[in-house]
Design a protein around this motif. Structure first.
Motif, PDB file in Angstrom:
ATOM      1  N   ASN A   2      -3.990 -33.709 -18.534  1.00 22.35           N
ATOM      2  CA  ASN A   2      -4.182 -34.263 -17.193  1.00 22.35           C
ATOM      3  C   ASN A   2      -5.618 -34.720 -17.036  1.00 22.35           C
ATOM      4  OD1 ASN A   2      -1.596 -33.771 -16.432  1.00 22.35           O
ATOM      5  ND2 ASN A   2      -2.038 -31.807 -15.457  1.00 22.35           N
ATOM      6  N   GLU A   3      -5.782 -35.978 -16.774  1.00 22.20           N
ATOM      7  CA  GLU A   3      -7.115 -36.532 -16.553  1.00 22.20           C
ATOM      8  C   GLU A   3      -7.371 -36.622 -15.056  1.00 22.20           C
ATOM      9  OE1 GLU A   3      -9.240 -38.754 -18.705  1.00 22.20           O
ATOM     10  OE2 GLU A   3      -8.313 -38.188 -20.583  1.00 22.20           O
ATOM     11  N   ILE A   4      -8.557 -36.260 -14.665  1.00 21.63           N
ATOM     12  CA  ILE A   4      -8.950 -36.409 -13.265  1.00 21.63           C
ATOM     13  C   ILE A   4      -9.497 -37.825 -13.120  1.00 21.63           C
ATOM     14  CG2 ILE A   4     -10.523 -35.626 -11.458  1.00 21.63           C
ATOM     15  CD1 ILE A   4     -10.461 -32.872 -12.786  1.00 21.63           C
ATOM     16  N   PRO A   5      -8.962 -38.597 -12.182  1.00 18.54           N
ATOM     17  CA  PRO A   5      -9.459 -39.967 -12.014  1.00 18.54           C
ATOM     18  C   PRO A   5     -10.939 -39.967 -11.658  1.00 18.54           C
ATOM     19  CG  PRO A   5      -7.491 -39.570 -10.679  1.00 18.54           C
ATOM     20  CD  PRO A   5      -7.901 -38.261 -11.260  1.00 18.54           C
ATOM     21  N   ARG A   6     -11.650 -40.942 -12.188  1.00 22.36           N
ATOM     22  CA  ARG A   6     -13.074 -41.091 -11.852  1.00 22.36           C
ATOM     23  C   ARG A   6     -13.220 -41.286 -10.349  1.00 22.36           C
ATOM     24  NH1 ARG A   6     -17.229 -41.318 -14.384  1.00 22.36           N
ATOM     25  NH2 ARG A   6     -18.356 -42.951 -13.321  1.00 22.36           N
ATOM     26  N   GLY A   7     -14.302 -40.763  -9.823  1.00 25.56           N
ATOM     27  CA  GLY A   7     -14.574 -40.930  -8.405  1.00 25.56           C
ATOM     28  C   GLY A   7     -13.928 -39.864  -7.533  1.00 25.56           C
ATOM     29  N   THR A   8     -13.330 -38.863  -8.139  1.00 22.78           N
ATOM     30  CA  THR A   8     -12.752 -37.797  -7.332  1.00 22.78           C
ATOM     31  C   THR A   8     -13.865 -36.935  -6.766  1.00 22.78           C
ATOM     32  OG1 THR A   8     -12.521 -36.319  -9.217  1.00 22.78           O
ATOM     33  CG2 THR A   8     -10.623 -37.721  -8.691  1.00 22.78           C
ATOM     34  N   LEU A   9     -13.513 -36.108  -5.809  1.00 23.68           N
ATOM     35  CA  LEU A   9     -14.497 -35.282  -5.121  1.00 23.68           C
ATOM     36  C   LEU A   9     -15.335 -34.455  -6.093  1.00 23.68           C
ATOM     37  CD1 LEU A   9     -15.332 -34.801  -2.221  1.00 23.68           C
ATOM     38  CD2 LEU A   9     -13.760 -32.882  -2.141  1.00 23.68           C
ATOM     39  N   GLN A  10     -14.713 -33.958  -7.171  1.00 23.24           N
ATOM     40  CA  GLN A  10     -15.445 -33.119  -8.115  1.00 23.24           C
ATOM     41  C   GLN A  10     -16.577 -33.881  -8.808  1.00 23.24           C
ATOM     42  OE1 GLN A  10     -12.120 -33.322  -7.966  1.00 23.24           O
ATOM     43  NE2 GLN A  10     -11.508 -31.262  -7.384  1.00 23.24           N
ATOM     44  N   GLU A  11     -16.411 -35.179  -8.977  1.00 25.42           N
ATOM     45  CA  GLU A  11     -17.428 -35.958  -9.682  1.00 25.42           C
ATOM     46  C   GLU A  11     -18.434 -36.611  -8.743  1.00 25.42           C
ATOM     47  OE1 GLU A  11     -15.764 -38.807 -12.321  1.00 25.42           O
ATOM     48  OE2 GLU A  11     -14.799 -37.303 -13.565  1.00 25.42           O
ATOM     49  N   GLN A  12     -18.116 -36.662  -7.482  1.00 28.91           N
ATOM     50  CA  GLN A  12     -19.000 -37.336  -6.555  1.00 28.91           C
ATOM     51  C   GLN A  12     -20.207 -36.476  -6.206  1.00 28.91           C
ATOM     52  OE1 GLN A  12     -16.459 -38.317  -3.204  1.00 28.91           O
ATOM     53  NE2 GLN A  12     -16.441 -40.453  -3.848  1.00 28.91           N
ATOM     54  N   THR A  13     -21.330 -37.135  -6.040  1.00 27.50           N
ATOM     55  CA  THR A  13     -22.514 -36.443  -5.551  1.00 27.50           C
ATOM     56  C   THR A  13     -22.362 -36.212  -4.050  1.00 27.50           C
ATOM     57  OG1 THR A  13     -23.661 -38.498  -5.025  1.00 27.50           O
ATOM     58  CG2 THR A  13     -23.977 -37.605  -7.266  1.00 27.50           C
ATOM     59  N   PHE A  14     -23.184 -35.343  -3.523  1.00 22.59           N
ATOM     60  CA  PHE A  14     -23.209 -35.121  -2.073  1.00 22.59           C
ATOM     61  C   PHE A  14     -23.461 -36.453  -1.373  1.00 22.59           C
ATOM     62  CE2 PHE A  14     -25.322 -34.189   1.920  1.00 22.59           C
ATOM     63  CZ  PHE A  14     -24.572 -33.155   2.441  1.00 22.59           C
ATOM     64  N   TYR A  15     -24.377 -37.231  -1.900  1.00 25.72           N
ATOM     65  CA  TYR A  15     -24.714 -38.552  -1.368  1.00 25.72           C
ATOM     66  C   TYR A  15     -23.452 -39.399  -1.206  1.00 25.72           C
ATOM     67  CZ  TYR A  15     -26.599 -43.352  -1.711  1.00 25.72           C
ATOM     68  OH  TYR A  15     -26.898 -44.678  -1.517  1.00 25.72           O
ATOM     69  N   GLU A  16     -22.625 -39.434  -2.221  1.00 24.31           N
ATOM     70  CA  GLU A  16     -21.384 -40.213  -2.173  1.00 24.31           C
ATOM     71  C   GLU A  16     -20.366 -39.584  -1.219  1.00 24.31           C
ATOM     72  OE1 GLU A  16     -21.361 -41.972  -6.732  1.00 24.31           O
ATOM     73  OE2 GLU A  16     -20.760 -39.896  -6.377  1.00 24.31           O
ATOM     74  N   GLN A  17     -20.261 -38.272  -1.255  1.00 21.70           N
ATOM     75  CA  GLN A  17     -19.270 -37.575  -0.432  1.00 21.70           C
ATOM     76  C   GLN A  17     -19.472 -37.819   1.063  1.00 21.70           C
ATOM     77  OE1 GLN A  17     -19.032 -33.385  -1.436  1.00 21.70           O
ATOM     78  NE2 GLN A  17     -19.138 -33.865  -3.615  1.00 21.70           N
ATOM     79  N   VAL A  18     -20.728 -37.908   1.492  1.00 22.25           N
ATOM     80  CA  VAL A  18     -20.992 -38.053   2.929  1.00 22.25           C
ATOM     81  C   VAL A  18     -21.059 -39.503   3.389  1.00 22.25           C
ATOM     82  CG1 VAL A  18     -22.136 -35.808   3.090  1.00 22.25           C
ATOM     83  CG2 VAL A  18     -23.520 -37.894   2.737  1.00 22.25           C
ATOM     84  N   GLY A  20     -23.018 -42.122   1.543  1.00 23.87           N
ATOM     85  CA  GLY A  20     -24.072 -42.898   0.906  1.00 23.87           C
ATOM     86  C   GLY A  20     -25.206 -43.330   1.814  1.00 23.87           C
ATOM     87  N   GLU A  21     -25.820 -44.428   1.428  1.00 25.55           N
ATOM     88  CA  GLU A  21     -27.036 -44.914   2.070  1.00 25.55           C
ATOM     89  C   GLU A  21     -26.942 -45.050   3.589  1.00 25.55           C
ATOM     90  OE1 GLU A  21     -30.165 -48.668   1.834  1.00 25.55           O
ATOM     91  OE2 GLU A  21     -28.784 -48.319   0.168  1.00 25.55           O
ATOM     92  N   PRO A  22     -25.866 -45.627   4.133  1.00 20.58           N
ATOM     93  CA  PRO A  22     -25.839 -45.776   5.600  1.00 20.58           C
ATOM     94  C   PRO A  22     -25.967 -44.448   6.348  1.00 20.58           C
ATOM     95  CG  PRO A  22     -24.062 -47.054   4.589  1.00 20.58           C
ATOM     96  CD  PRO A  22     -24.681 -46.213   3.504  1.00 20.58           C
ATOM     97  N   VAL A  23     -25.390 -43.391   5.809  1.00 22.76           N
ATOM     98  CA  VAL A  23     -25.452 -42.085   6.468  1.00 22.76           C
ATOM     99  C   VAL A  23     -26.878 -41.541   6.453  1.00 22.76           C
ATOM    100  CG1 VAL A  23     -24.693 -39.673   6.287  1.00 22.76           C
ATOM    101  CG2 VAL A  23     -23.038 -41.544   6.078  1.00 22.76           C
ATOM    102  N   PHE A  24     -27.547 -41.644   5.305  1.00 22.39           N
ATOM    103  CA  PHE A  24     -28.916 -41.129   5.229  1.00 22.39           C
ATOM    104  C   PHE A  24     -29.873 -41.972   6.065  1.00 22.39           C
ATOM    105  CE2 PHE A  24     -26.938 -38.943   1.747  1.00 22.39           C
ATOM    106  CZ  PHE A  24     -27.496 -37.678   1.858  1.00 22.39           C
ATOM    107  N   ARG A  25     -29.637 -43.261   6.124  1.00 18.60           N
ATOM    108  CA  ARG A  25     -30.486 -44.118   6.962  1.00 18.60           C
ATOM    109  C   ARG A  25     -30.294 -43.788   8.445  1.00 18.60           C
ATOM    110  NH1 ARG A  25     -33.865 -47.222   4.407  1.00 18.60           N
ATOM    111  NH2 ARG A  25     -33.359 -47.914   2.302  1.00 18.60           N
TER     112      ARG A  25
END
Length: 134
Positions: A2-18, A20-25
């Motif tokens: 079983n392969e976990i698709p790229r971009g799943t929650l486990q592979e995402q950084t906190f930055y991506e999970q929340v 990205g850039e618009p949220v931090f700005r």
């Protein structure tokens, strides 16, 4: 297998999970709206325009949480305590900083686990900047 698709929650950084850039700005912009009118914190920003400080802080937070490394590419190692050393950061400044940051964090309306993770870091970072009694 079983392969976990790229971009799943486990592979995402906190930055991506929340978000990205618009949220931090948004976070940093709202924070500096509070700082602009704060009699204790505003004098710590010698530039007439808070825009450059806002940009530096946004880039730092984005990099810290797994986003682009633009901050380090432009400014080198963060060296946060050294960069804040010229300013008297006491408990009152710490409290004022966190008060403005709390408003900014709450307005993001993050998932509770993300808000907790972000807030825990911000409170730790604020405490580590204290360099003066008071």
């Amino acid at each position: 297998m079983n392969e976990i698709p790229r971009g799943t929650l486990q592979e995402q950084t906190f930055y991506e999970q929340v978000g990205g850039e618009p949220v931090f700005r948004r976070l940093v912009h709202r924070f500096y709206e509070g700082v602009a009118d704060d009699p204790l914190l505003r004098p710590m920003y010698p530039e007439e325009d808070l825009g450059p400080a806002e940009e530096r802080f946004a880039l730092f937070l984005m990099q810290y949480w797994g986003g682009p490394r633009t901050y380090s590419e432009n400014r080198g190692h963060p060296r946060l305590r050294m960069r804040h050393a010229p300013f008297r950061v006491d408990r009152a400044a710490h409290d004022a900083w966190l008060r403005h940051m709390r408003v900014a964090v709450e307005e993001l309306e993050l998932a509770p686990e993300h808000e907790t993770q972000l807030w825990n870091y911000l409170t730790y970072a604020a405490a580590s900047m204290i360099n003066s009694e008071g």
